[in-house]
Design a protein around this motif. Structure first.
Motif, PDB file in Angstrom:
ATOM      1  N   GLY A  57      -0.311  -4.980 -11.347  1.00  0.00           N
ATOM      2  CA  GLY A  57       0.030  -3.587 -11.080  1.00  0.00           C
ATOM      3  C   GLY A  57       1.472  -3.272 -11.394  1.00  0.00           C
ATOM      4  N   GLY A  58       1.811  -1.978 -11.236  1.00  0.00           N
ATOM      5  CA  GLY A  58       3.142  -1.503 -11.597  1.00  0.00           C
ATOM      6  C   GLY A  58       4.277  -2.138 -10.834  1.00  0.00           C
ATOM      7  N   TYR A 127      -4.751  -0.232  -2.717  1.00  0.00           N
ATOM      8  CA  TYR A 127      -3.909   0.074  -3.872  1.00  0.00           C
ATOM      9  C   TYR A 127      -3.547  -1.263  -4.503  1.00  0.00           C
ATOM     10  N   SER A 128      -2.973  -1.253  -5.706  1.00  0.00           N
ATOM     11  CA  SER A 128      -2.748  -2.523  -6.397  1.00  0.00           C
ATOM     12  C   SER A 128      -1.552  -3.275  -5.835  1.00  0.00           C
ATOM     13  N   THR A 129      -0.346  -2.796  -6.126  1.00  0.00           N
ATOM     14  CA  THR A 129       0.874  -3.471  -5.672  1.00  0.00           C
ATOM     15  C   THR A 129       1.902  -2.435  -5.231  1.00  0.00           C
ATOM     16  N   ASN A 130       2.863  -2.854  -4.442  1.00  0.00           N
ATOM     17  CA  ASN A 130       3.908  -1.943  -3.986  1.00  0.00           C
ATOM     18  C   ASN A 130       4.690  -1.383  -5.175  1.00  0.00           C
ATOM     19  N   SER A 133       1.510   2.992  -9.447  1.00  0.00           N
ATOM     20  CA  SER A 133       0.999   4.364  -9.405  1.00  0.00           C
ATOM     21  C   SER A 133      -0.095   4.501  -8.345  1.00  0.00           C
ATOM     22  N   THR A 134      -0.923   3.460  -8.156  1.00  0.00           N
ATOM     23  CA  THR A 134      -1.955   3.542  -7.121  1.00  0.00           C
ATOM     24  C   THR A 134      -1.342   3.591  -5.732  1.00  0.00           C
ATOM     25  N   HIS A 135      -0.219   2.920  -5.560  1.00  0.00           N
ATOM     26  CA  HIS A 135       0.498   2.976  -4.285  1.00  0.00           C
ATOM     27  C   HIS A 135       0.997   4.392  -4.028  1.00  0.00           C
ATOM     28  N   GLY A 136       1.524   5.019  -5.088  1.00  0.00           N
ATOM     29  CA  GLY A 136       2.000   6.392  -4.962  1.00  0.00           C
ATOM     30  C   GLY A 136       0.873   7.346  -4.613  1.00  0.00           C
ATOM     31  N   VAL A 137      -0.294   7.158  -5.243  1.00  0.00           N
ATOM     32  CA  VAL A 137      -1.423   8.052  -4.983  1.00  0.00           C
ATOM     33  C   VAL A 137      -1.910   7.938  -3.548  1.00  0.00           C
ATOM     34  N   VAL A 138      -2.102   6.712  -3.053  1.00  0.00           N
ATOM     35  CA  VAL A 138      -2.617   6.580  -1.686  1.00  0.00           C
ATOM     36  C   VAL A 138      -1.602   7.083  -0.660  1.00  0.00           C
ATOM     37  N   ASN A 139      -0.315   6.915  -0.944  1.00  0.00           N
ATOM     38  CA  ASN A 139       0.695   7.507  -0.058  1.00  0.00           C
ATOM     39  C   ASN A 139       0.577   9.026  -0.048  1.00  0.00           C
ATOM     40  N   ALA A 140       0.290   9.597  -1.231  1.00  0.00           N
ATOM     41  CA  ALA A 140       0.113  11.044  -1.320  1.00  0.00           C
ATOM     42  C   ALA A 140      -1.154  11.483  -0.579  1.00  0.00           C
ATOM     43  N   PHE A 141      -2.238  10.702  -0.684  1.00  0.00           N
ATOM     44  CA  PHE A 141      -3.446  11.001   0.088  1.00  0.00           C
ATOM     45  C   PHE A 141      -3.112  11.129   1.571  1.00  0.00           C
ATOM     46  N   VAL A 142      -2.367  10.158   2.065  1.00  0.00           N
ATOM     47  CA  VAL A 142      -2.015  10.123   3.487  1.00  0.00           C
ATOM     48  C   VAL A 142      -1.132  11.304   3.868  1.00  0.00           C
ATOM     49  N   LEU A 147      -3.373  11.854   7.145  1.00  0.00           N
ATOM     50  CA  LEU A 147      -4.228  10.736   7.503  1.00  0.00           C
ATOM     51  C   LEU A 147      -3.448   9.596   8.159  1.00  0.00           C
ATOM     52  N   LYS A 148      -4.173   8.717   8.821  1.00  0.00           N
ATOM     53  CA  LYS A 148      -3.597   7.497   9.380  1.00  0.00           C
ATOM     54  C   LYS A 148      -4.368   6.296   8.845  1.00  0.00           C
ATOM     55  N   ALA A 149      -4.480   6.273   7.541  1.00  0.00           N
ATOM     56  CA  ALA A 149      -5.214   5.181   6.897  1.00  0.00           C
ATOM     57  C   ALA A 149      -4.385   3.906   6.891  1.00  0.00           C
ATOM     58  N   LYS A 150      -5.063   2.772   6.749  1.00  0.00           N
ATOM     59  CA  LYS A 150      -4.405   1.474   6.676  1.00  0.00           C
ATOM     60  C   LYS A 150      -4.321   1.077   5.199  1.00  0.00           C
ATOM     61  N   LEU A 151      -3.180   1.339   4.589  1.00  0.00           N
ATOM     62  CA  LEU A 151      -3.019   1.081   3.163  1.00  0.00           C
ATOM     63  C   LEU A 151      -2.824  -0.411   2.924  1.00  0.00           C
ATOM     64  N   THR A 152      -3.576  -0.957   1.961  1.00  0.00           N
ATOM     65  CA  THR A 152      -3.612  -2.406   1.758  1.00  0.00           C
ATOM     66  C   THR A 152      -3.518  -2.743   0.280  1.00  0.00           C
ATOM     67  N   ALA A 153      -2.561  -3.614  -0.074  1.00  0.00           N
ATOM     68  CA  ALA A 153      -2.429  -4.075  -1.454  1.00  0.00           C
ATOM     69  C   ALA A 153      -3.528  -5.094  -1.748  1.00  0.00           C
ATOM     70  N   THR A 154      -4.337  -4.821  -2.776  1.00  0.00           N
ATOM     71  CA  THR A 154      -5.476  -5.677  -3.076  1.00  0.00           C
ATOM     72  C   THR A 154      -5.432  -6.267  -4.481  1.00  0.00           C
TER      73      THR A 154
END
Length: 310
Positions: A57-58, A127-130, A133-142, A147-154
């Motif tokens: 990831g990025g 999301y992929s890595t800290n 871009s996927t990290h940025g998107v899920v932060n924007a979702f929250v 939201l109070k989602a549990k964001l996890t690098a996978t």
């Protein structure tokens, strides 16, 4: 002696024509420009030999650039780049890599009770890595949905799918062509894409990045790289050979390769010459806590140094 000197100089020149790349997410259409261009002989035409290292990831890509272990990073996240620059890191943007978030999607198992973004509340979301871009998107979702989602690098899409199907993660992420077979078999359902955020819709989300020392010491090579990169993008949307090269590289059918391009990646999304949406991205970087304060016009001019077309 003259012959020996000539051979030494020729070998030195050849060595200078090599560039090492860190590429986020092997096999995505947008991240395959360098590979396709190599297979089509476009980079060779510009006297460039590319060595490609693939990352998850990025975030990993950006770290490789900052540590000077590669010359160019492909598909680094824009928020991550701004964050690093604001802290004094030697990073520069040499081109846009992808604009818009239509290619990134978040999905669940077919039988999951999750039906919409609001259902991410309290769930584990991948999301992929800290700094990616996927990290940025899920932060924007929250942020945008409270939201109070549990964001996890996978990591990459394959690892993420395993974690989703085994129940370790509630919501996974992917980018075509990965996940298309599972969608066609109704094993997973798409809940949202990157375009479901105000912060990333129709804005540049991933970049071509480099280290300031590379710009100083290898500027002619960087300029030639960008010329070859532009030519490759043109070929990817006009050549059946490019579709064949991509399908062979990823190990998919030409039908899936064409679907990946035509359904998820309009040509404008891969335009390397424009970082789009800075008027929104800059304040969003503050809102999402990537930067402490908005980058100024002077700072952006220093950060973004895209070689001009010739």
């Amino acid at each position: 002696m003259a012959v020996g000197l000539a051979m030494t100089l020729a070998q030195a020149a050849l060595a200078q024509d090599k560039l090492k790349l860190a590429v986020g997410q092997r096999g995505n259409w947008d991240t395959s420009v360098a590979e396709i261009g190599t297979r089509l002989g476009i980079f060779k035409k510009h006297n460039l030999e590319l060595e490609m290292l693939y990352t998850q990831g990025g975030g990993e890509t950006q770290q490789a650039v900052l540590s000077n272990s590669v010359d160019i990073g492909v598909a680094g996240g824009i928020m991550g780049a701004m964050s690093a620059f604001s802290k004094g890191a030697p990073i520069r943007i040499m081109g846009a890599e992808t604009t818009g978030g239509q290619d990134l999607f978040w999905y669940v198992k077919a039988e999951s009770p999750i039906k919409a973004l609001k259902d991410f509340d309290g769930k584990t979301v991948a999301y992929s890595t800290n700094g990616s871009s996927t990290h940025g998107v899920v932060n924007a979702f929250v942020k945008e949905n409270g939201l109070k989602a549990k964001l996890t690098a996978t990591g990459g899409p394959a690892q993420t799918l395993t974690q989703v199907m085994s129940g370790q993660i509630d919501v996974g992420w992917a980018a075509p062509p990965f996940g298309l077979d599972q969608l066609d078999r109704n094993e997973i359902r798409i809940i949202a894409t990157g375009n479901d955020t105000q912060a990333f819709k129709s804005q540049t989300v991933r970049l071509l990045i480099t280290n300031t020392s590379v710009l100083q010491n290898k500027k002619p090579l960087v300029e030639r790289f960008m010329q070859a990169y532009r030519e490759t993008v043109d070929a990817m949307y006009s050549s059946d050979e490019a579709i064949k090269a991509y399908a062979s590289f990823v190990g998919i059918s030409e039908r899936i390769a064409r679907r990946t391009r035509d359904d998820f990646f309009p040509k404008a999304a891969l335009d390397p010459d424009k970082v789009v949406g800075l008027e929104t991205i800059v304040p969003d970087a503050v809102t999402l806590k990537y930067t402490a304060q908005p980058l100024t016009k002077e700072q952006l001019a220093e950060l973004i140094q895209i070689p001009p077309r010739k």
